[in-house]
Write a protein that holds these residues in place. Sequence first.
Motif, mmCIF file in Angstrom:
data_model
loop_
_atom_site.group_PDB
_atom_site.id
_atom_site.type_symbol
_atom_site.label_atom_id
_atom_site.label_comp_id
_atom_site.label_asym_id
_atom_site.label_seq_id
_atom_site.Cartn_x
_atom_site.Cartn_y
_atom_site.Cartn_z
ATOM 1 N N GLU A 237 0.787 -1.210 -0.080
ATOM 2 C CA GLU A 237 -0.102 -0.043 0.016
ATOM 3 C C GLU A 237 0.790 1.316 0.113
ATOM 4 O O GLU A 237 0.432 2.270 -0.450
ATOM 5 N N LEU A 273 -8.299 -8.104 -1.013
ATOM 6 C CA LEU A 273 -8.533 -6.542 -1.219
ATOM 7 C C LEU A 273 -9.875 -6.116 -0.718
ATOM 8 O O LEU A 273 -9.993 -4.841 -0.192
ATOM 9 N N LEU A 274 -10.865 -6.794 -0.984
ATOM 10 C CA LEU A 274 -12.236 -6.302 -0.690
ATOM 11 C C LEU A 274 -12.354 -6.096 0.932
ATOM 12 O O LEU A 274 -12.762 -5.338 1.498
ATOM 13 N N ARG A 277 -10.747 -3.491 2.356
ATOM 14 C CA ARG A 277 -11.306 -2.125 1.685
ATOM 15 C C ARG A 277 -10.374 -1.380 0.806
ATOM 16 O O ARG A 277 -10.298 -0.237 0.762
ATOM 17 N N ARG A 278 -9.829 -2.240 -0.022
ATOM 18 C CA ARG A 278 -8.931 -1.449 -0.892
ATOM 19 C C ARG A 278 -9.799 -1.435 -2.382
ATOM 20 O O ARG A 278 -8.933 -1.110 -3.415
ATOM 21 N N LEU A 279 -10.632 -2.208 -2.390
ATOM 22 C CA LEU A 279 -11.427 -2.258 -3.581
ATOM 23 C C LEU A 279 -12.691 -1.655 -3.099
ATOM 24 O O LEU A 279 -13.397 -1.946 -2.336
ATOM 25 N N TRP A 280 -13.177 -0.887 -4.159
ATOM 26 C CA TRP A 280 -14.770 0.116 -3.839
ATOM 27 C C TRP A 280 -15.188 0.221 -5.554
ATOM 28 O O TRP A 280 -14.617 -0.175 -6.447
ATOM 29 N N ASN A 282 -15.189 2.441 -7.781
ATOM 30 C CA ASN A 282 -14.582 3.662 -8.388
ATOM 31 C C ASN A 282 -13.433 3.227 -9.568
ATOM 32 O O ASN A 282 -13.119 1.952 -9.532
ATOM 33 N N GLN A 284 -10.495 3.644 -9.853
ATOM 34 C CA GLN A 284 -9.078 3.147 -9.603
ATOM 35 C C GLN A 284 -9.108 1.762 -8.846
ATOM 36 O O GLN A 284 -8.263 0.888 -9.183
ATOM 37 N N SER A 285 -10.200 1.312 -8.334
ATOM 38 C CA SER A 285 -10.471 0.037 -7.769
ATOM 39 C C SER A 285 -10.647 -0.961 -9.159
ATOM 40 O O SER A 285 -10.104 -2.301 -9.044
ATOM 41 N N LEU A 288 -7.069 -1.595 -10.485
ATOM 42 C CA LEU A 288 -6.520 -2.479 -9.866
ATOM 43 C C LEU A 288 -6.902 -4.101 -9.906
ATOM 44 O O LEU A 288 -6.354 -5.107 -9.829
ATOM 45 N N ALA A 289 -8.443 -4.098 -9.903
ATOM 46 C CA ALA A 289 -8.810 -5.397 -9.981
ATOM 47 C C ALA A 289 -8.529 -6.102 -11.268
ATOM 48 O O ALA A 289 -8.262 -7.234 -11.384
#
Length: 652
Positions: A237, A273-274, A277-280, A282, A284-285, A288-289
């Motif tokens: 991170e 990641l979920l 709370r690093r995926l949401w 948006n 950016q998520s 990343l996914a």
Amino acid sequence: MANQGRPITSDRERDLDRTSPAPAESDAISSPVATVRPLFRPAPYPGSETTSTSPAASGREPSASIAARSARRGVRFIPGPIRFRILVLNWPLLIPLILFGVAAMIVPTMTNVATTDDWGYTRAVEILYYDSELVVFPVVAATAVGQVLWGGLFALVFGMELGVMRLSSVVVMAMGAVALYAILRQLSVTRWRSSLGTALYLFNPLAFAIAFTFMTDPHFVSWMLIAVALYLRGLREDNVTPWIIVLASICAGFAFLVRQQGALIPCAMGLNLLVTRRLWFNWQSVRLALQVALAPALALVGYYAWLYVFNDVPDVQQSFLDRAVEEGWSGTWFLVRHLTFFDSMYLGLFLLPLTVALLPAIRRPATERFFASVWGYWAFLVSLGLLVFGLFQLSYQGRRMPYIPQFLGSGGFGPADVPGGRRRLVEWDQVWSGLTIAAAFGAILVALLLCRKIRDEMSPARAAAGLIGMVAIWQAIGMVPASYQYINRGGSLDRYILPMLPLTIALVFWAIRDIRLVQPAVWVGIALLGALSVAGTRDYIVYMDAVWEMAEEANAAGVPNEKMDAGSAWDGYYLYTDMLESGITRSVSPRGSPWWVYFYAKQTDSTYLVTTNSDLREGYLRVEQREYDQWLEGDTVYIYLVRMWDAPWPPE
């Protein structure tokens, strides 16, 4: 903002900081706090940077200063001297690798024999090498394409031989060991302990025995470890590195092309990641996914498109779903219960050299808390109760270690898929009872060490451990589909536990960072296990070589393969493709013939047998016998060639 209240540090300063000489290491680690930034730094666990107290004062590992987004570059260049310094600092890794190389020279690695089911992958490499055609046979359960390509690469360099295929497995096993070392370092484990963990994995009897075959298991586990090591590095991170994440996803996709469980690696990453709370919702998520999972998804879609359009779905792969539907929820629940117990017992036994060496330091003063939280205490009690219940239940059924033998059984190392099998190494039943008790004791210690860290203080190392734990859970789930076909034959196979072994080693070493470890005692235990592994694996290959030599002599005397059964590896290698091309669907061997005749060699009538027991079947006469050498066998052992009483010798 991410860098609020923190000094901006240049990339050059961070590189130099990462490679600064570490202080003298000691086995007695009073705290996981490091005075210098470790070589590998995983992502901080969510919330770990929100407190205002300093890392040193709070007892947590220091987090690196985060540079402003505009001050960071996508790809960082590390000068040559710094890279060389990184290699020098991690020289303890060379110890297990060199020892593994020496062991590979003691074991007859280049012997030109197939072992158990690996003939199917070897024949596929031969077809690719000679005919430039990629195939997966109907009896192959794994995806296997990645392994066939890997074996084809070695065939191009060293020539197409059975020993070369075994060499390719040894090399990829060493690559996985390097990846495990990198994982341990990213868990803030010291260099010497990381070297110790790598040796514990390489010289484990199960891992070592499978490494000297061309089975898919060591190949898959190595690519899984490489992917996990890269995911840990790329998903930090404090320094998310997209190109490393993409490289990790490519390795995960290649792992899927070796075994289907590779598809579970990005699933574990995404779920982690979920949870953190690093995926949401948006962009950016989403980006990343895609970096994490796109390459494995493309590998999965491409593989099944190729399978349906060009190769046809192998019968064994199709039967997985059919068998799961047939067994239903009751069969699934049976597997979940038994596989959980089997995993615990085997892993407890395999990690016993490490956990026993921790016993002198586990005792703590009454004022010092052992468990990080009450959740860990109750989790351990539940684990202990379930383990004891499973132990008594299976003992009542007369089952003891090894519960699911294939590569580790009462006859020694390696499957005994030759008529007559192999004699038990130890005839005393008390030995197997003692082995079961030792495995249970080891499982209790592993559960104790892992449960004590549940809900531990937030730290980057704990975040990395959480990710590894998630991968381990998904790989345990991945054992279920492959085990359906063995529900009525013990429940599973020991080699399916292999993916859990290095992940569990990593988690245990993370959990004991603050516990004094008597490292010489662990090295002695690994040396004993290593000696046993080398001797047992050497004996297995020599045993298979003796079988193949006898079969080749029978061929030279005029016995065709269609009249001889010389074990699953020989029959599969020499008869299976002819059986497919001829469309033979009915076996002509006598009733009571072994299982491989009905799968791989239906055209043989078993007039002649290569066997370890000349009295195996009534009506057969001994033609020839040959002694072969075994290090772990106390009595003289022979390979026999026998014939039906009415069959001529020499053959007409």
